[in-house]
Design a protein around this motif. Sequence first.
Motif, PDB file in Angstrom:
ATOM      1  N   SER A 123       0.818  -1.213   0.000  1.00 26.19           N
ATOM      2  CA  SER A 123       0.000   0.000   0.000  1.00 26.19           C
ATOM      3  C   SER A 123       0.850   1.260   0.000  1.00 26.19           C
ATOM      4  CB  SER A 123      -0.947   0.001   1.207  1.00 26.19           C
ATOM      5  OG  SER A 123      -0.265   0.303   2.412  1.00 26.19           O
ATOM      6  N   SER A 173      -4.574   4.161  -5.987  1.00 25.81           N
ATOM      7  CA  SER A 173      -5.628   3.684  -5.095  1.00 25.81           C
ATOM      8  C   SER A 173      -6.792   3.083  -5.881  1.00 25.81           C
ATOM      9  CB  SER A 173      -6.128   4.834  -4.219  1.00 25.81           C
ATOM     10  OG  SER A 173      -5.094   5.322  -3.398  1.00 25.81           O
ATOM     11  N   ALA A 233      -9.458  -1.976   1.323  1.00 27.92           N
ATOM     12  CA  ALA A 233      -9.184  -1.249   2.563  1.00 27.92           C
ATOM     13  C   ALA A 233      -7.795  -1.600   3.090  1.00 27.92           C
ATOM     14  CB  ALA A 233     -10.248  -1.574   3.607  1.00 27.92           C
ATOM     15  N   ILE A 271      -5.586   1.834   3.248  1.00 27.95           N
ATOM     16  CA  ILE A 271      -5.589   2.528   4.539  1.00 27.95           C
ATOM     17  C   ILE A 271      -4.219   2.533   5.230  1.00 27.95           C
ATOM     18  CG2 ILE A 271      -6.555   2.537   6.870  1.00 27.95           C
ATOM     19  CD1 ILE A 271      -9.184   1.597   5.727  1.00 27.95           C
ATOM     20  N   THR A 317      -2.330   6.012   6.070  1.00 28.22           N
ATOM     21  CA  THR A 317      -2.106   6.381   7.464  1.00 28.22           C
ATOM     22  C   THR A 317      -0.644   6.706   7.715  1.00 28.22           C
ATOM     23  OG1 THR A 317      -3.913   4.900   8.122  1.00 28.22           O
ATOM     24  CG2 THR A 317      -2.425   5.646   9.849  1.00 28.22           C
ATOM     25  N   SER A 373      -0.722  -1.995  10.682  1.00 29.69           N
ATOM     26  CA  SER A 373      -1.717  -2.882  10.097  1.00 29.69           C
ATOM     27  C   SER A 373      -1.785  -4.207  10.840  1.00 29.69           C
ATOM     28  CB  SER A 373      -1.386  -3.114   8.621  1.00 29.69           C
ATOM     29  OG  SER A 373      -2.434  -3.783   7.960  1.00 29.69           O
ATOM     30  N   GLU A 433      -8.729  -0.549  11.340  1.00 27.26           N
ATOM     31  CA  GLU A 433      -7.824   0.191  10.443  1.00 27.26           C
ATOM     32  C   GLU A 433      -8.377   1.594  10.194  1.00 27.26           C
ATOM     33  OE1 GLU A 433      -5.024  -0.757   8.612  1.00 27.26           O
ATOM     34  OE2 GLU A 433      -5.028  -2.932   8.412  1.00 27.26           O
ATOM     35  N   GLY A 434      -9.675   1.678   9.921  1.00 28.44           N
ATOM     36  CA  GLY A 434     -10.291   2.972   9.661  1.00 28.44           C
ATOM     37  C   GLY A 434     -10.241   3.891  10.871  1.00 28.44           C
ATOM     38  N   PHE A 479      -6.780   5.326  11.187  1.00 25.34           N
ATOM     39  CA  PHE A 479      -6.593   6.405  10.210  1.00 25.34           C
ATOM     40  C   PHE A 479      -7.269   7.689  10.693  1.00 25.34           C
ATOM     41  CE2 PHE A 479      -8.267   8.958   6.735  1.00 25.34           C
ATOM     42  CZ  PHE A 479      -7.096   9.264   6.041  1.00 25.34           C
TER      43      PHE A 479
END
Length: 290
Positions: free
Chosen positions: A34, A43, A204, A208, A212, A231, A257-258, A261
């Motif tokens: 990522s 993305s 995701a 993410i 982040t 992660s 994870e969200g 962030f």
Amino acid sequence: MNPLDFLLEPLSYDFMVRALATSVTAAIVCAVLSCWLVLIGWSLMGDAVSHAVLPGVVLAYVVGAPFALGAVIFGFLAVALIGIVRNTSRIKEDAAIGIVFTTLFALGIVLISVTPSQTDLNHIIFGNLLGVSWADLAQVLILGAITLTILLVKRRDFTLYAFDATHAHAIGLNPKVLGAALLGLLALTAVVALQAVGVVLVVALLIIPGATAYLLTDRFSRMLVIAPVMSALAAITGLYLSYYLDTASGGMIVLVEGCIFALVYLFSPTQGVIGKRLGAMKRQRMLAAQ
């Protein structure tokens, strides 16, 4: 329940041990990749490839071939179709990506609906982390090790390609080959993450962590450390929360994870919305005191 029992109780079940190993492996591999996806601005491409591999995985199941083979084939097919639509019509790249990946994703759903199977293939879409077998775990570990090794060995070339493809070409590297290699690794990574969160949530894990880490540091080498560590912690936390709260494991991992962030977005010292304001206020007070 004391803290030690809280940590050890889920690990008394084999399915939780397999789920933990699978989720951590997928989280680390996705997070490392990522970093490049966020840096290059891929993305949407990550979203497209992660969804477009679905029919390849289903067809591989039908003919008894490895899932990775079908995923890589359809991953490259998606990229080729996006390029054809973009270069031979007035359609822009973002629209081409949306058209191709939704069509291939729909094809995968149709194939699942008509494919006779003794197992529920819907777990490919939504994930089945708690149903991962030892054979599935072995596949995840092997594919994850291959992907991670290539990314780390070729990290300098991939990073130069991400920052300046023209300079990469000038020193003898082939940007097209490097781009194709990253797309192939993206397809393999999607297969790794399928076992954990399914096609729907793969994107995701692919976006993410890098996003982040990007808010926490300006150095790419640090991103490659921050993203997988964060992660992996999110995967462990999400899995434990899903066990004790009786919720969907894949969804809970992505939710954690969200949330991470969101906290970084708000409170990062240099890039956070609130963090920057607090820093500005502190500097104003220091200037006023002088």
